[in-house]
Design an enzyme around this catalytic site. Sequence first.
Site, PDB file in Angstrom:
ATOM      1  N   TYR A 119     -55.262   9.370  40.125  1.00  0.00           N
ATOM      2  CA  TYR A 119     -55.509   8.653  38.875  1.00  0.00           C
ATOM      3  C   TYR A 119     -54.988   7.232  39.019  1.00  0.00           C
ATOM      4  O   TYR A 119     -53.882   7.017  39.509  1.00  0.00           O
ATOM      5  CB  TYR A 119     -54.790   9.352  37.704  1.00  0.00           C
ATOM      6  CG  TYR A 119     -54.887   8.541  36.428  1.00  0.00           C
ATOM      7  CD1 TYR A 119     -55.919   8.760  35.533  1.00  0.00           C
ATOM      8  CD2 TYR A 119     -53.977   7.522  36.152  1.00  0.00           C
ATOM      9  CE1 TYR A 119     -56.044   7.996  34.391  1.00  0.00           C
ATOM     10  CE2 TYR A 119     -54.094   6.748  35.015  1.00  0.00           C
ATOM     11  CZ  TYR A 119     -55.131   6.991  34.134  1.00  0.00           C
ATOM     12  OH  TYR A 119     -55.252   6.205  33.007  1.00  0.00           O
TER      13      TYR A 119
ATOM     14  N   GLU B 127     -59.849   2.167  33.925  1.00  0.00           N
ATOM     15  CA  GLU B 127     -59.338   3.425  34.474  1.00  0.00           C
ATOM     16  C   GLU B 127     -60.290   3.983  35.533  1.00  0.00           C
ATOM     17  O   GLU B 127     -61.500   3.949  35.361  1.00  0.00           O
ATOM     18  CB  GLU B 127     -59.225   4.396  33.304  1.00  0.00           C
ATOM     19  CG  GLU B 127     -58.640   5.740  33.640  1.00  0.00           C
ATOM     20  CD  GLU B 127     -58.628   6.638  32.411  1.00  0.00           C
ATOM     21  OE1 GLU B 127     -57.631   6.623  31.682  1.00  0.00           O
ATOM     22  OE2 GLU B 127     -59.624   7.355  32.185  1.00  0.00           O
TER      23      GLU B 127
END
Length: 379
Positions: A101, A189
């Site tokens: 992530y 993101e």
Amino acid sequence: MKLHEYQSKQIFARYGIPIPQGRVAATAEEAKQIARELGGRVVIKAQVLVGGRGKAGGIKVAKDPDEAEALAAQILQMQIKGLPVRKVLVDEAASIQTEIYLGITNDRLARRPVMMASAAGGVDIEEVARDMPEKIVKVHIDPLLGLREYQMRDIAAAIDLPRELWRSFSAIALGLWRAYTEHDATLAEINPLIINQEGKLLALDGKMLIDDNALFRHPDLAELRDVDEEASEETEARKYGLSYIKLNGTIGCMVNGAGLAMTSMDVIKLFGGEPANFLDIGGGAGAEKVAAALRIILRDPNVKAVLFNIFGGITRCDEVARGILAAMDEVKPNVPMVVRLVGTNAEEGRRLLENANMLTAETLVEAAQKAVKASRGEL
Ligand code: GDP
Ligand code: MN
């Protein structure tokens, strides 16, 4: 404003972030054609503006163009979390070794952007954040200095990234940071950022949120807005120039002025209630705008009571009252409504509402207490 995955990844690619080859399709035939051009296995991905598409069945791998067509047809008929799928992204499929992530958002408490990374990337990052927050590394970024070389190395080390990938990881992190600042984003993101079978980093998913208040300097981005895919409340609110944000509580709020709106929400919470929305009708709102605002509030099935808290400065309380009455004619609300009007033409406003079967209050405290009780069916 939310960008689609394919839009976000196109922006990322311009900043040197490696993404899979692929294109977006609106029909199953187009998806088949793209799959044919890409050759090999492809992944078909629903383009909707919500997360968790994978778990909802909106992401499927196809082994050949025929299967790509069939799966695209299937996904294009889906609704994900209430949103219809109108487009799919057809990307060459990746073989995943590791899911990482990597994201940037604003940390309001720290008053600066924060880069977050985790070796436990993939679909469940929210759960990681809740249950194992120590698995997420956070590095604050000085907005004037930008992301520093040593910070990227710190992150790479903290997520145990293999040494040989540090250089390309730094390039990706820096690209993400530049994409974030140069687009006035509030979120950028990549989840997952994968290490593929060849041992290379690749951004498989992308998400960007753009600050609406900065859109005036990004006309190219404003054009990307996908009205079909937004909550209809937000589209309508924007049309009438209302600042509307949906929340999860039961008390609908109609207030003029952002400060007064925040205060009203605080006081509702103080007395044990939960606001269903933030809504600022702005200064000088006329009856039409008020009616639109009430329609939007009442469309939320969670709303069990409505609180009007209007300070008449430029806004005239009688105009607001007329707007409320007009909207009530049209939407026939079946929830209790509490109104507090003070300031310009308040008397006249109250008189207009006298026969409208509303609860009235003199002070905000009294109004909030009544709204909380009303939302529980106690009034
Ligand atoms: P999200 O569920 O909306 O976050 O969509 P993502 O694009 O992040 O995809 C969810 C998950 O699907 C990823 O974490 C991967 O595990 C898987 N996935 C997505 N694309 C591919 C691919 O090309 N190949 C494989 N094997 N899995 C994929
Ligand atoms: Mn994802």
